[in-house]
Write an enzyme that holds these catalytic residues in place. Sequence first.
Site, PDB file in Angstrom:
ATOM      1  N   ARG A 241      24.522 -40.389 -23.298  1.00 18.39           N
ATOM      2  CA  ARG A 241      23.549 -39.405 -23.767  1.00 18.39           C
ATOM      3  C   ARG A 241      22.342 -39.283 -22.830  1.00 18.39           C
ATOM      4  NH1 ARG A 241      19.223 -39.667 -27.080  1.00 18.39           N
ATOM      5  NH2 ARG A 241      19.676 -41.796 -27.771  1.00 18.39           N
TER       6      ARG A 241
ATOM      7  N   TYR B 284      23.866 -12.219 -22.328  1.00 14.53           N
ATOM      8  CA  TYR B 284      24.994 -12.785 -23.071  1.00 14.53           C
ATOM      9  C   TYR B 284      24.617 -12.853 -24.553  1.00 14.53           C
ATOM     10  CZ  TYR B 284      27.870 -16.562 -24.988  1.00 14.53           C
ATOM     11  OH  TYR B 284      28.675 -17.324 -25.778  1.00 14.53           O
TER      12      TYR B 284
ATOM     13  N   ASP C  14      20.704 -17.006 -15.681  1.00 14.12           N
ATOM     14  CA  ASP C  14      22.085 -17.344 -16.017  1.00 14.12           C
ATOM     15  C   ASP C  14      22.935 -16.798 -14.875  1.00 14.12           C
ATOM     16  OD1 ASP C  14      24.708 -17.427 -16.925  1.00 14.12           O
ATOM     17  OD2 ASP C  14      24.166 -16.959 -18.999  1.00 14.12           O
TER      18      ASP C  14
ATOM     19  N   LYS D 226      33.232 -21.517 -17.260  1.00 11.49           N
ATOM     20  CA  LYS D 226      33.783 -20.337 -16.609  1.00 11.49           C
ATOM     21  C   LYS D 226      34.283 -20.649 -15.193  1.00 11.49           C
ATOM     22  CE  LYS D 226      32.424 -18.262 -20.386  1.00 11.49           C
ATOM     23  NZ  LYS D 226      31.434 -19.146 -21.007  1.00 11.49           N
TER      24      LYS D 226
END
Length: 389
Positions: free
Chosen positions: A48, A102, A174, A199
């Site tokens: 984490r 998006y 982005d 992606k």
Amino acid sequence: MTRNKKGLNTICAHTGEVKDEQFKGAVSPLYMSTSYAFEDVDIKRYPRYFNTPNQESLSKKIAALEHTEAGLIFGSGMAAISTSLLAFLEAGDHIVLQQTLYGGTYNLITEEFHKYGIEYSFTEGWAADDFEAKVQENTKVIYIETPSNPLLTITDLDAVAKLSKKHGLVSMIDNTFASPVNQNPVDFGIDVVIHSATKYMGGHSDICAGAVASTKENIKRIHSLAKNFGGSLSDYTVWLLERSMKTMGIRVRAQNENAQRMAEFLDGHDDIAAVYYPGLPDHPGHETAKTQMAGFGGMLSFELLEGLDASRFQKSLQLIKPSMSLAGVESTVLSPSQTSHALLGAEERERQGIKDGLIRFSVGIEEPEDLIADIEQALEKVKSVVGTV
């Protein structure tokens, strides 16, 4: 003579690999442990905290590809986006975002930011003046996406970076649709670069991940919040992502070529009403894209001629898959109004120009002749039904 700057495919194949010191294997070993020693060690490692061996190494590859000092790997693109935004925004602050984004990002802003007391404004267009018109005294961040999802609008990176510096703002992008292969925003002055690594970095439709690249100082700030939000990625997926990224340069360049071919084919087709692709000379952002992109990308969108059923067209495809997400080696299509932008609502989609008949096309690495044949036969099936009505 030695080269100080490594080429793209060399970075993809070698930078950020974990050295196999014990057996000298050619690929990175996978460290699956979720528990590491804390005494007599230089680094107290914990998944984490984003600092396991595989996490740390892959972050170096991300940074090298985006020409930045540091990077971070997240469990999803939205984890990367939300953590980055909230690392630089707090109650009373304001953010300017471009008009087309998006759908997940738009929903995050409109559904969650009021809970944190963060104000926001969306631009009316994509020019620097459109962004400056929305800047307020309490503005802290400008957020862009270029090429945008799903209409492939182009925002001038250099202009936004200069505007941000003029007002002392943090600029974020982005960069998913472009990928580091086609665009490196930091070279134009953008501060923070974000990716859905699901992606083009993953590229095989089997990995969910996110990535952020920036200066050491900015990444330290994002990392501080990331540890609390817990959006880390499992080391097995990190290992798979590093493996996938070794071929990213080759994959994306092949997709660039195919997308250009498909855009030109669709643009000249009588049954297609509109094509959105920055590689087409008549695209409004074509000239700007040429100055900031090494390739125009593997994504495009198109609208069928009025009267042709978009849903029936997609169901008639035999090779191209109607499928969620994008950027895999296989070609896929989807309806943004039903998937990526379904959360926006009909009125907001209409305002952004996202019609129900819009089809987003993620072009893969297949032979373009096969893709063309598939689209042709699907169009013929749709037209035959229209003719019988």
